[in-house]
Design a protein around this motif. Structure first.
Motif, PDB file in Angstrom:
ATOM      1  N   VAL A  18      -5.654   8.123   8.262  1.00  0.00           N
ATOM      2  CA  VAL A  18      -4.938   8.540   9.530  1.00  0.00           C
ATOM      3  C   VAL A  18      -3.728   7.978   9.635  1.00  0.00           C
ATOM      4  O   VAL A  18      -2.685   8.373  10.141  1.00  0.00           O
ATOM      5  N   ASP A  19      -3.580   6.394   9.018  1.00  0.00           N
ATOM      6  CA  ASP A  19      -2.118   5.906   9.374  1.00  0.00           C
ATOM      7  C   ASP A  19      -1.186   6.479   8.397  1.00  0.00           C
ATOM      8  O   ASP A  19       0.028   5.882   8.518  1.00  0.00           O
ATOM      9  N   VAL A  20      -1.449   7.433   7.632  1.00  0.00           N
ATOM     10  CA  VAL A  20      -0.440   8.447   6.886  1.00  0.00           C
ATOM     11  C   VAL A  20       0.516   9.033   7.703  1.00  0.00           C
ATOM     12  O   VAL A  20       1.771   9.242   7.468  1.00  0.00           O
ATOM     13  N   ASN A  21      -0.068   9.455   8.996  1.00  0.00           N
ATOM     14  CA  ASN A  21       0.556  10.206   9.731  1.00  0.00           C
ATOM     15  C   ASN A  21       1.867   9.359  10.325  1.00  0.00           C
ATOM     16  O   ASN A  21       3.066   9.893  10.630  1.00  0.00           O
ATOM     17  N   HIS A  22       1.818   8.140  10.439  1.00  0.00           N
ATOM     18  CA  HIS A  22       2.919   7.451  11.160  1.00  0.00           C
ATOM     19  C   HIS A  22       3.454   6.265  10.031  1.00  0.00           C
ATOM     20  O   HIS A  22       4.306   5.457  10.366  1.00  0.00           O
ATOM     21  N   GLN A  23       3.199   6.680   8.909  1.00  0.00           N
ATOM     22  CA  GLN A  23       3.899   5.861   7.560  1.00  0.00           C
ATOM     23  C   GLN A  23       5.485   5.821   7.884  1.00  0.00           C
ATOM     24  O   GLN A  23       6.160   4.822   7.327  1.00  0.00           O
ATOM     25  N   TRP A  24       5.761   6.934   8.003  1.00  0.00           N
ATOM     26  CA  TRP A  24       7.517   7.234   7.933  1.00  0.00           C
ATOM     27  C   TRP A  24       8.004   5.999   9.043  1.00  0.00           C
ATOM     28  O   TRP A  24       9.319   5.744   8.782  1.00  0.00           O
ATOM     29  N   LEU A  25       7.246   5.745  10.140  1.00  0.00           N
ATOM     30  CA  LEU A  25       7.794   4.948  11.042  1.00  0.00           C
ATOM     31  C   LEU A  25       7.789   3.385  10.713  1.00  0.00           C
ATOM     32  O   LEU A  25       8.553   2.561  11.172  1.00  0.00           O
ATOM     33  N   ASP A  26       6.978   2.856   9.614  1.00  0.00           N
ATOM     34  CA  ASP A  26       6.762   1.608   9.430  1.00  0.00           C
ATOM     35  C   ASP A  26       7.982   1.085   8.919  1.00  0.00           C
ATOM     36  O   ASP A  26       8.344  -0.068   9.483  1.00  0.00           O
ATOM     37  N   PRO A  27       8.819   1.507   8.026  1.00  0.00           N
ATOM     38  CA  PRO A  27      10.045   0.876   7.631  1.00  0.00           C
ATOM     39  C   PRO A  27      11.153   0.816   8.866  1.00  0.00           C
ATOM     40  O   PRO A  27      11.994  -0.188   8.779  1.00  0.00           O
ATOM     41  N   ILE A  28      11.204   1.897   9.701  1.00  0.00           N
ATOM     42  CA  ILE A  28      11.900   1.729  10.922  1.00  0.00           C
ATOM     43  C   ILE A  28      11.576   0.507  11.845  1.00  0.00           C
ATOM     44  O   ILE A  28      12.351  -0.274  12.395  1.00  0.00           O
ATOM     45  N   VAL A  29      10.119   0.406  12.020  1.00  0.00           N
ATOM     46  CA  VAL A  29       9.596  -0.619  13.110  1.00  0.00           C
ATOM     47  C   VAL A  29       9.820  -1.926  12.480  1.00  0.00           C
ATOM     48  O   VAL A  29      10.222  -2.888  13.164  1.00  0.00           O
ATOM     49  N   VAL A  30       9.360  -2.069  11.207  1.00  0.00           N
ATOM     50  CA  VAL A  30       9.557  -3.439  10.324  1.00  0.00           C
ATOM     51  C   VAL A  30      10.828  -3.846   9.940  1.00  0.00           C
ATOM     52  O   VAL A  30      11.585  -4.896  10.121  1.00  0.00           O
ATOM     53  N   GLY A  31      11.726  -2.931   9.360  1.00  0.00           N
ATOM     54  CA  GLY A  31      12.893  -3.052   8.806  1.00  0.00           C
ATOM     55  C   GLY A  31      14.005  -2.860   9.710  1.00  0.00           C
ATOM     56  O   GLY A  31      15.035  -3.417   9.517  1.00  0.00           O
ATOM     57  N   GLY A  32      14.091  -1.982  10.541  1.00  0.00           N
ATOM     58  CA  GLY A  32      14.914  -1.510  11.605  1.00  0.00           C
ATOM     59  C   GLY A  32      15.794  -2.846  12.337  1.00  0.00           C
ATOM     60  O   GLY A  32      16.821  -2.908  12.414  1.00  0.00           O
ATOM     61  N   PRO A  33      14.863  -3.795  12.862  1.00  0.00           N
ATOM     62  CA  PRO A  33      15.339  -4.826  13.560  1.00  0.00           C
ATOM     63  C   PRO A  33      16.085  -5.875  12.616  1.00  0.00           C
ATOM     64  O   PRO A  33      17.365  -6.330  12.808  1.00  0.00           O
ATOM     65  N   TRP A  34      15.612  -6.058  11.423  1.00  0.00           N
ATOM     66  CA  TRP A  34      16.482  -6.928  10.289  1.00  0.00           C
ATOM     67  C   TRP A  34      17.708  -6.088   9.951  1.00  0.00           C
ATOM     68  O   TRP A  34      18.890  -6.713   9.870  1.00  0.00           O
ATOM     69  N   VAL A  35      17.798  -4.850   9.956  1.00  0.00           N
ATOM     70  CA  VAL A  35      18.840  -4.068   9.440  1.00  0.00           C
ATOM     71  C   VAL A  35      20.063  -4.145  10.661  1.00  0.00           C
ATOM     72  O   VAL A  35      21.090  -4.458  10.450  1.00  0.00           O
ATOM     73  N   ALA A  36      19.531  -4.176  11.822  1.00  0.00           N
ATOM     74  CA  ALA A  36      20.273  -4.208  13.043  1.00  0.00           C
ATOM     75  C   ALA A  36      20.985  -5.342  13.097  1.00  0.00           C
ATOM     76  O   ALA A  36      22.153  -5.887  13.611  1.00  0.00           O
TER      77      ALA A  36
END
Length: 193
Positions: A157-175
C-alpha cells in the motif's frame, strides 16, 4: 461454542473446542482463568492490588498541561519527559482547541512535530556533528538493502505515496540549502558594494 455475530448466515459446522485444540497448536490456552495473565484484574479485589487509595493523588504541575476538550480533567498522573517548548509547543497547544475527532487536531499536532524536527535539525548545525541528510534518512539503504525490489510487484500500500517520500524527507533540506545559498549571495553582494 463460539458465536460469529458478524455474518448473516451462521455456519452449521462450527468446530468444537476439542477439534480446534487438536487442529491449532495453542488454541484455547487462556480458557482456564488460572492461565490468563489478565485474570487477576478481572476480579475486583482492592486488597489484592496494593493500592491504598480510591483515587490516586494528583501529580503536581498540572497548570498549562495539554488536555483534550473531550475530557473533563487531566489524568491524575501524566508524562513530563517531553515538555512543550518554543514555536512547536505553541502549535501543539493550539491543536488542543479542537476535539480529537477532528482532522484539524491531528494535522496541527503533526505540524508541531515537523516544526520541532526542523528546529532540532537547525540546532544540530551549531554542534560539532550536524545532521547528515544522506546517511540519516535512509537514502543509501534504498540501494544497499533492495529498497526498490521490495516495493515492485509486492502489492504494498505504501507504494501509492512513494513519490511523496523524497519531497517530505528531502524537500526541507533542499529548501534550507537554497535559502542558505541565497543568504550567502546577498552577503557577498553587500560586501562587494
Amino acid at each position: 461454542m463460539p458465536s460469529t455475530p458478524y455474518i448473516a448466515n451462521k455456519p452449521k459446522d462450527i468446530p468444537t473446542p476439542e477439534a480446534l485444540r487438536a487442529r491449532i497448536p495453542g488454541w484455547g490456552v487462556d480458557l482456564d482463568p488460572k492461565d490468563r495473565p489478565s485474570y487477576p484484574r478481572e476480579v475486583f479485589d482492592p486488597a489484592g492490588t496494593g493500592a491504598h487509595w480510591d483515587y490516586p493523588d494528583e501529580q503536581q504541575g498540572r497548570e498549562g498541561r495539554e488536555r483534550s476538550i473531550e475530557h473533563g480533567q487531566l489524568t491524575p498522573v501524566f508524562g513530563t519527559s517531553a515538555p512543550l517548548k518554543g514555536v512547536s509547543g505553541s502549535i501543539r497547544r493550539y491543536a488542543y482547541r479542537y476535539g480529537e475527532g477532528r482532522a484539524a487536531h491531528w494535522l496541527i499536532l503533526l505540524l508541531g512535530d515537523r516544526v520541532d524536527a526542523w528546529g532540532a535539525h537547525a540546532k544540530s548545525f551549531a554542534t560539532l556533528r550536524p545532521d547528515n541528510p544522506i546517511t540519516e534518512t535512509g537514502v543509501l539503504a534504498e540501494g544497499r538493502r533492495h529498497g526498490i525490489a521490495s516495493r515492485v510487484g509486492k502489492r504494498r500500500v505504501d507504494v501509492n505515496h512513494q513519490w511523496l517520500d523524497p519531497i517530505v524527507v528531502g524537500g526541507p533540506w533542499v529548501a534550507a540549502t537554497a535559502g542558505a545559498v541565497l543568504v550567502a549571495r546577498a552577503i557577498v553582494r553587500r560586501a562587494r558594494h
